[in-house]
Design a protein around this motif. Structure first.
Motif, PDB file in Angstrom:
ATOM      1  N   ALA A  27      -6.214   0.995  -8.156  1.00 35.67           N
ATOM      2  CA  ALA A  27      -6.173  -0.446  -7.925  1.00 35.67           C
ATOM      3  C   ALA A  27      -6.342  -0.764  -6.445  1.00 35.67           C
ATOM      4  CB  ALA A  27      -4.852  -1.003  -8.445  1.00 35.67           C
ATOM      5  N   LEU A  28      -5.648  -0.008  -5.606  1.00 34.54           N
ATOM      6  CA  LEU A  28      -5.688  -0.263  -4.168  1.00 34.54           C
ATOM      7  C   LEU A  28      -7.104  -0.109  -3.620  1.00 34.54           C
ATOM      8  CD1 LEU A  28      -4.258  -0.582  -1.373  1.00 34.54           C
ATOM      9  CD2 LEU A  28      -3.966   1.895  -1.384  1.00 34.54           C
ATOM     10  N   LEU A  29      -7.773   0.962  -4.034  1.00 30.74           N
ATOM     11  CA  LEU A  29      -9.118   1.230  -3.514  1.00 30.74           C
ATOM     12  C   LEU A  29     -10.196   0.532  -4.343  1.00 30.74           C
ATOM     13  CD1 LEU A  29      -8.600   5.044  -2.830  1.00 30.74           C
ATOM     14  CD2 LEU A  29      -8.553   3.193  -1.175  1.00 30.74           C
ATOM     15  N   ARG A  30      -9.779  -0.132  -5.415  1.00 32.16           N
ATOM     16  CA  ARG A  30     -10.704  -0.799  -6.344  1.00 32.16           C
ATOM     17  C   ARG A  30     -11.802   0.171  -6.747  1.00 32.16           C
ATOM     18  NH1 ARG A  30     -12.830  -6.104  -4.032  1.00 32.16           N
ATOM     19  NH2 ARG A  30     -13.428  -6.417  -6.185  1.00 32.16           N
ATOM     20  N   ASN A  31     -11.387   1.383  -7.071  1.00 30.89           N
ATOM     21  CA  ASN A  31     -12.353   2.427  -7.419  1.00 30.89           C
ATOM     22  C   ASN A  31     -11.793   3.247  -8.578  1.00 30.89           C
ATOM     23  OD1 ASN A  31     -13.967   4.742  -7.531  1.00 30.89           O
ATOM     24  ND2 ASN A  31     -14.403   4.627  -5.340  1.00 30.89           N
ATOM     25  N   PRO A  32     -12.470   3.209  -9.727  1.00 28.49           N
ATOM     26  CA  PRO A  32     -11.935   3.937 -10.890  1.00 28.49           C
ATOM     27  C   PRO A  32     -11.923   5.448 -10.702  1.00 28.49           C
ATOM     28  CG  PRO A  32     -14.133   3.119 -11.350  1.00 28.49           C
ATOM     29  CD  PRO A  32     -13.726   2.525 -10.036  1.00 28.49           C
ATOM     30  N   ARG A  87      -9.326  -3.085  13.135  1.00 24.86           N
ATOM     31  CA  ARG A  87      -9.102  -4.529  13.113  1.00 24.86           C
ATOM     32  C   ARG A  87      -7.778  -4.822  12.433  1.00 24.86           C
ATOM     33  NH1 ARG A  87     -11.233  -6.566   7.928  1.00 24.86           N
ATOM     34  NH2 ARG A  87     -11.813  -4.741   6.749  1.00 24.86           N
ATOM     35  N   LEU A  88      -7.426  -6.062  12.403  1.00 21.70           N
ATOM     36  CA  LEU A  88      -6.203  -6.442  11.718  1.00 21.70           C
ATOM     37  C   LEU A  88      -6.354  -6.141  10.242  1.00 21.70           C
ATOM     38  CD1 LEU A  88      -5.530  -9.808  13.540  1.00 21.70           C
ATOM     39  CD2 LEU A  88      -4.245  -7.682  13.763  1.00 21.70           C
ATOM     40  N   GLY A  89      -5.294  -5.703   9.641  1.00 23.70           N
ATOM     41  CA  GLY A  89      -5.341  -5.436   8.210  1.00 23.70           C
ATOM     42  C   GLY A  89      -5.658  -3.997   7.918  1.00 23.70           C
ATOM     43  N   LEU A  90      -5.646  -3.700   6.623  1.00 22.87           N
ATOM     44  CA  LEU A  90      -5.852  -2.331   6.158  1.00 22.87           C
ATOM     45  C   LEU A  90      -7.217  -2.295   5.469  1.00 22.87           C
ATOM     46  CD1 LEU A  90      -4.148   0.370   5.818  1.00 22.87           C
ATOM     47  CD2 LEU A  90      -3.648  -0.465   3.544  1.00 22.87           C
ATOM     48  N   SER A  91      -8.168  -1.623   6.082  1.00 24.88           N
ATOM     49  CA  SER A  91      -9.497  -1.582   5.485  1.00 24.88           C
ATOM     50  C   SER A  91      -9.549  -0.513   4.404  1.00 24.88           C
ATOM     51  CB  SER A  91     -10.533  -1.285   6.564  1.00 24.88           C
ATOM     52  OG  SER A  91     -11.713  -0.832   5.957  1.00 24.88           O
ATOM     53  N   ARG A 124       2.002  -7.057 -10.434  1.00 27.42           N
ATOM     54  CA  ARG A 124       1.385  -8.382 -10.422  1.00 27.42           C
ATOM     55  C   ARG A 124       0.378  -8.506  -9.277  1.00 27.42           C
ATOM     56  NH1 ARG A 124       3.344 -12.853 -13.102  1.00 27.42           N
ATOM     57  NH2 ARG A 124       5.324 -11.831 -13.525  1.00 27.42           N
ATOM     58  N   SER A 125       0.768  -8.037  -8.086  1.00 29.61           N
ATOM     59  CA  SER A 125      -0.132  -8.103  -6.944  1.00 29.61           C
ATOM     60  C   SER A 125      -1.353  -7.222  -7.156  1.00 29.61           C
ATOM     61  CB  SER A 125       0.592  -7.670  -5.672  1.00 29.61           C
ATOM     62  OG  SER A 125       1.869  -8.222  -5.627  1.00 29.61           O
ATOM     63  N   LEU A 126      -1.155  -6.061  -7.775  1.00 33.00           N
ATOM     64  CA  LEU A 126      -2.290  -5.165  -8.014  1.00 33.00           C
ATOM     65  C   LEU A 126      -3.298  -5.832  -8.952  1.00 33.00           C
ATOM     66  CD1 LEU A 126      -0.779  -1.571  -8.400  1.00 33.00           C
ATOM     67  CD2 LEU A 126      -1.877  -2.589  -6.416  1.00 33.00           C
ATOM     68  N   ASN A 127      -2.796  -6.560  -9.950  1.00 33.53           N
ATOM     69  CA  ASN A 127      -3.709  -7.281 -10.846  1.00 33.53           C
ATOM     70  C   ASN A 127      -4.623  -8.207 -10.048  1.00 33.53           C
ATOM     71  OD1 ASN A 127      -2.847  -6.148 -13.175  1.00 33.53           O
ATOM     72  ND2 ASN A 127      -1.446  -7.795 -13.741  1.00 33.53           N
ATOM     73  N   LEU A 128      -4.047  -8.907  -9.077  1.00 30.86           N
ATOM     74  CA  LEU A 128      -4.829  -9.853  -8.292  1.00 30.86           C
ATOM     75  C   LEU A 128      -5.711  -9.128  -7.282  1.00 30.86           C
ATOM     76  CD1 LEU A 128      -2.011 -12.465  -7.907  1.00 30.86           C
ATOM     77  CD2 LEU A 128      -4.148 -12.777  -9.163  1.00 30.86           C
ATOM     78  N   LEU A 129      -5.178  -8.042  -6.702  1.00 34.54           N
ATOM     79  CA  LEU A 129      -5.977  -7.259  -5.745  1.00 34.54           C
ATOM     80  C   LEU A 129      -7.208  -6.662  -6.424  1.00 34.54           C
ATOM     81  CD1 LEU A 129      -3.834  -5.031  -3.377  1.00 34.54           C
ATOM     82  CD2 LEU A 129      -5.354  -6.915  -2.799  1.00 34.54           C
ATOM     83  N   ALA A 130      -7.061  -6.341  -7.706  1.00 31.73           N
ATOM     84  CA  ALA A 130      -8.174  -5.730  -8.425  1.00 31.73           C
ATOM     85  C   ALA A 130      -9.374  -6.664  -8.466  1.00 31.73           C
ATOM     86  CB  ALA A 130      -7.744  -5.352  -9.843  1.00 31.73           C
ATOM     87  N   THR A 144       1.092  -5.856   0.434  1.00 34.38           N
ATOM     88  CA  THR A 144       0.910  -5.163  -0.846  1.00 34.38           C
ATOM     89  C   THR A 144       0.167  -3.851  -0.655  1.00 34.38           C
ATOM     90  OG1 THR A 144       0.786  -7.303  -1.924  1.00 34.38           O
ATOM     91  CG2 THR A 144       0.006  -5.403  -3.183  1.00 34.38           C
ATOM     92  N   GLN A 145      -0.917  -3.914   0.130  1.00 32.32           N
ATOM     93  CA  GLN A 145      -1.704  -2.691   0.354  1.00 32.32           C
ATOM     94  C   GLN A 145      -0.850  -1.609   1.003  1.00 32.32           C
ATOM     95  OE1 GLN A 145      -4.916  -4.352   2.641  1.00 32.32           O
ATOM     96  NE2 GLN A 145      -6.341  -4.237   0.911  1.00 32.32           N
ATOM     97  N   ARG A 146      -0.069  -2.039   1.992  1.00 33.58           N
ATOM     98  CA  ARG A 146       0.753  -1.067   2.708  1.00 33.58           C
ATOM     99  C   ARG A 146       1.778  -0.438   1.759  1.00 33.58           C
ATOM    100  NH1 ARG A 146       3.224  -4.053   7.425  1.00 33.58           N
ATOM    101  NH2 ARG A 146       1.228  -4.190   8.461  1.00 33.58           N
ATOM    102  N   LEU A 147       2.437  -1.316   0.981  1.00 39.78           N
ATOM    103  CA  LEU A 147       3.443  -0.827   0.044  1.00 39.78           C
ATOM    104  C   LEU A 147       2.804   0.127  -0.973  1.00 39.78           C
ATOM    105  CD1 LEU A 147       6.465  -1.163  -0.721  1.00 39.78           C
ATOM    106  CD2 LEU A 147       5.742  -2.901  -2.366  1.00 39.78           C
ATOM    107  N   ALA A 148       1.642  -0.277  -1.493  1.00 42.49           N
ATOM    108  CA  ALA A 148       0.960   0.551  -2.490  1.00 42.49           C
ATOM    109  C   ALA A 148       0.574   1.894  -1.889  1.00 42.49           C
ATOM    110  CB  ALA A 148      -0.283  -0.170  -3.006  1.00 42.49           C
ATOM    111  N   PHE A 149      -0.011   1.851  -0.694  1.00 46.18           N
ATOM    112  CA  PHE A 149      -0.483   3.079  -0.061  1.00 46.18           C
ATOM    113  C   PHE A 149       0.668   4.043   0.205  1.00 46.18           C
ATOM    114  CE2 PHE A 149      -1.284   5.318   4.007  1.00 46.18           C
ATOM    115  CZ  PHE A 149      -2.299   6.144   3.582  1.00 46.18           C
ATOM    116  N   PHE A 150       1.739   3.532   0.819  1.00 43.20           N
ATOM    117  CA  PHE A 150       2.822   4.440   1.187  1.00 43.20           C
ATOM    118  C   PHE A 150       3.614   4.929  -0.023  1.00 43.20           C
ATOM    119  CE2 PHE A 150       2.288   2.654   5.515  1.00 43.20           C
ATOM    120  CZ  PHE A 150       2.043   3.853   6.149  1.00 43.20           C
ATOM    121  N   SER A 151       3.846   4.038  -1.002  1.00 45.49           N
ATOM    122  CA  SER A 151       4.641   4.487  -2.150  1.00 45.49           C
ATOM    123  C   SER A 151       3.855   5.503  -2.980  1.00 45.49           C
ATOM    124  CB  SER A 151       5.066   3.296  -3.008  1.00 45.49           C
ATOM    125  OG  SER A 151       3.933   2.594  -3.453  1.00 45.49           O
ATOM    126  N   ALA A 152       2.566   5.240  -3.209  1.00 44.62           N
ATOM    127  CA  ALA A 152       1.769   6.182  -3.997  1.00 44.62           C
ATOM    128  C   ALA A 152       1.619   7.509  -3.257  1.00 44.62           C
ATOM    129  CB  ALA A 152       0.399   5.584  -4.310  1.00 44.62           C
TER     130      ALA A 152
END
Lengths: 351, 312
Positions: free
Chosen positions: A99-104, A162-166, A235-241, A257-265
């Protein structure tokens, strides 16, 4: 599970009613939970040596004399528990990364976590410190350190420009780091003697014969922390997708959300790899199979994958223990043998 | 000795006829392979050279290096592998790689007349064949292969009598160990050759093939996994609990282990309390090159094994 297939097309934007989601969640977790429970309970009963359950729990025989009980509690139960922990962590981490990388095609190992862990483990195998310098076995510790190191590098790279997580940089950095660490692993291999090479190769195949409960207890807090974080994500992952901009316009704090997803996974993956080595395919086959059955809503997919991953890996480990007994097959080979062809079938089928 | 009559391709001596089938075939293959290589490597004009005792030997096999030094041919060794550390004399010799990374260029540059390689180094053998350098293949080590190899090396290095004497001395010492345990009970023994330190993970045991299994038999033990004719196999806690060995012998190469380390590593086995070896405190950690290098020093391993298998 029929409700899942019926409204699969409409659910990504979060349109289904709360009622239908709750019902699907209950049905899915009940079914997958029951499956995992049955597999975990049955696994310690199966093995190359026949044991009698009545004797296992016979309190009148002292434990030190009770071979059946020792086989059950020392050889089999820890393996089943380790398999459940590793399987659920990898499967859930796979869902989050996809979901985070939007890549199956993303797996828990795509971003270099496992390569970092492998490098750590191999350094510990090839250059052993004085044995009693550490109170715990060095290899799992080094592999955890290696995975955290890799996570740190990838994160620093993805946030550097840049700002944000690419997510693009994240993906490219992860893939590059994987290749680079693999090269470093071969470099370290060059300095190892034959027995160390055997151990390294064996570690890379993945293995759940933990023999005690200590490594499981060591990995448990990290995994629990990761799963607590996962609870905030669906819920956030659904929208990020759908896309970062669309998610932001609906009030999702994308970076958070991205940060939380990245670090927790990554944490879940690191803990799983330090316990069982880099066991492949669990993190990609299980999420896809679960999506096939329950639809793409992460509120259902994430818990279902975690439960199904547990059952799947424990079942694979039973095969690993029994197929060629008394010789042991590495469980990573079983998951690959099942996962590889299955995934190819999935690719062809979806066309 | 008439140099012309000696060749590495001579048929196996009749003694080997009693060896297990696989072993005999292996020796036959080895003899054939070496004969072929010797034939390919030396075109007709060099024929005389290849049967003359060699004087410039490169050994990629530590066990073979030890054999050459033991028979007094150490001065003919001009380079060794990166894993050679015995006898201390080898430390002054150039190192030219090992099993996985032999340095072809340096080896050829040293102008050897014989290179000793492992059985698995097939491509390397071909390369030396092209370079017209003779190759001696070190076979998979069993006790009889080791003795056989020692005698064959002695013939190549022009020290047949010395090699014969060394090999016979080893045979005699092994016979003495055999005699000392005759008639004693034969404990079922798990022979561990590798394990993750501090845990019971990734345990590798010796199967029923190889010099360690041979030495265990000589020392009066029965390999718990002897039915599996392999040099090593991975075993799990379950298979060990089910096999119920009377003795566990764990062998490790010499390392700077402190008594505390040995103590701790021995106690790792305590969790398998139903195994007779653990219950009766018969878990032994034996250390030293003798247990890992299939060369002449392996003979020292047999009495040490016998001592723990049959305590007085």
């Amino acid at each position: 599970m029929t409700t899942g297939t019926r409204d699969r097309g409409s659910e990504i934007g979060g349109t289904p009613t709360a009622y239908s989601i709750r019902r699907r969640l209950i049905v899915a977790t009940a079914v997958f939970g029951l499956l995992a429970l049955v597999v975990c309970l049955a696994a310690p009963l199966v093995g190359p040596t026949p044991i009698r359950l009545a004797r296992v729990f016979d309190r009148s025989i002292p434990f030190r004399d009770n071979v059946d009980a020792q086989i059950f509690f020392i050889a089999r139960l820890p393996r089943a528990l380790a398999g459940a922990l590793v399987g659920s962590a990898l499967a859930a981490a796979g869902v989050v990364f996809q979901a985070l990388l939007r890549n199956p095609l993303a797996t828990p190992f795509t971003l270099g976590v496992s390569a970092g862990a492998a490098l750590g483990a191999i350094l510990a195998i090839t250059f052993p410190l004085a044995l009693s310098a550490l109170p715990v076995p060095a290899v799992p510790l080094a592999s955890l350190a290696g995975s955290l190191f890799a996570v740190g590098i990838v994160y620093a790279l993805a946030t550097a420009r840049r700002l944000g997580l690419s997510t693009h940089v994240l993906l490219l950095a992860g893939v590059t780091l994987n290749a680079f660490f693999s090269a470093l692993i071969l470099f370290v291999q060059y300095f190892s003697d034959q027995s160390q090479t055997v151990r390294t190769v064996r570690w890379l195949m993945g293995d759940l014969d933990v023999a005690t409960y200590t490594p499981i207890l060591a990995a448990l807090p990290l995994t629990i922390a990761a799963f607590v974080a996962f609870a905030w994500l669906p819920r956030s992952l659904n929208l990020l997708a759908v896309g970062a901009d669309a998610a932001a316009s609906r009030g999702v704090d994308v970076l958070h959300t991205q940060r939380l997803a990245f670090f927790s996974a990554s944490l879940a993956t690191g803990a799983a790899v330090s316990l069982g080595g880099p066991i492949g395919f669990v993190g990609i086959v299980v999420p896809h199979l679960v999506r096939l059955l329950v639809g793409a809503d992460h509120r259902v997919v994430l818990p279902s994958s975690a439960l199904f991953g547990a059952g799947f890996l424990v079942a694979c480990d039973v095969l690993a223990r029994t197929l060629l007994a008394p010789i042991e097959l590495p469980v990573g080979i079983i998951t690959a043998m099942i996962g590889g062809p299955f995934f190819l079938w999935l690719l062809v089928r979806s066309r | 000795m008439a140099a012309g009559t000696e060749s590495i391709g001579t048929p196996a001596p009749p003694k080997l006829a009693r060896a297990p089938h696989g072993e005999r075939r292996r020796v036959a293959c080895l003899a054939l392979a070496v004969a072929c290589l010797a034939a390919c490597a030396s075109p007709v004009p060099d024929r005389g050279d290849s049967s003359r005792p060699v004087t410039r030997i490169v050994s990629l096999v530590p066990a073979a290096t030890e054999m050459l030094f033991a028979m007094g041919a150490g001065l003919r060794v001009i380079a060794v592998s990166s894993f050679d550390h015995y006898p201390p004399d080898v430390e002054r010799l150039p190192r030219v790689g090992a099993l996985l990374d032999p340095d072809m260029e340096r080896i050829i540059g040293l102008r050897p007349d014989l290179v000793i390689v492992f059985e698995g180094q097939v491509e390397l053998r071909e390369k030396f064949g092209q370079a017209r350098i003779d190759v001696f293949v070190y076979p998979r080590p069993t006790v009889s292969n080791i003795l056989q190899t020692m005698r064959a090396l002695g013939r190549r290095a022009g020290m047949p009598a010395e090699a014969q004497r060394e090999a016979s001395a080893i045979e005699q010492q092994l016979d003495e160990v055999r005699a000392s345990v005759r008639g004693l009970p034969v404990p079922r023994t798990l022979l561990v050759i590798g394990r993750e330190p501090g845990t019971l993970r990734n345990i590798y045991a010796s199967g029923g093939f190889g010099f360690l299994d041979d030495l265990l038999t000589i020392a009066g033990g029965a390999n718990a996994f002897g039915d599996l004719k392999r040099e090593n196999l991975q075993v799990t806690t379950e298979t060990i609990l089910a096999a119920r060995p009377d003795v566990i012998i764990e062998v490790v190469a010499s390392q700077p282990w402190r008594p505390a380390d040995i103590e701790r590593e021995t106690h790792v086995w305590d969790q398998l309390g139903s195994v007779p070896a653990v219950r009766n405190h018969r878990v032994y950690l034996l250390m030293g090159d003798a247990f890992v290098t299939p060369g002449p020093r392996m003979v020292q391993a047999a009495p040490k094994m016998a001592e723990v298998l049959h305590p007085r």
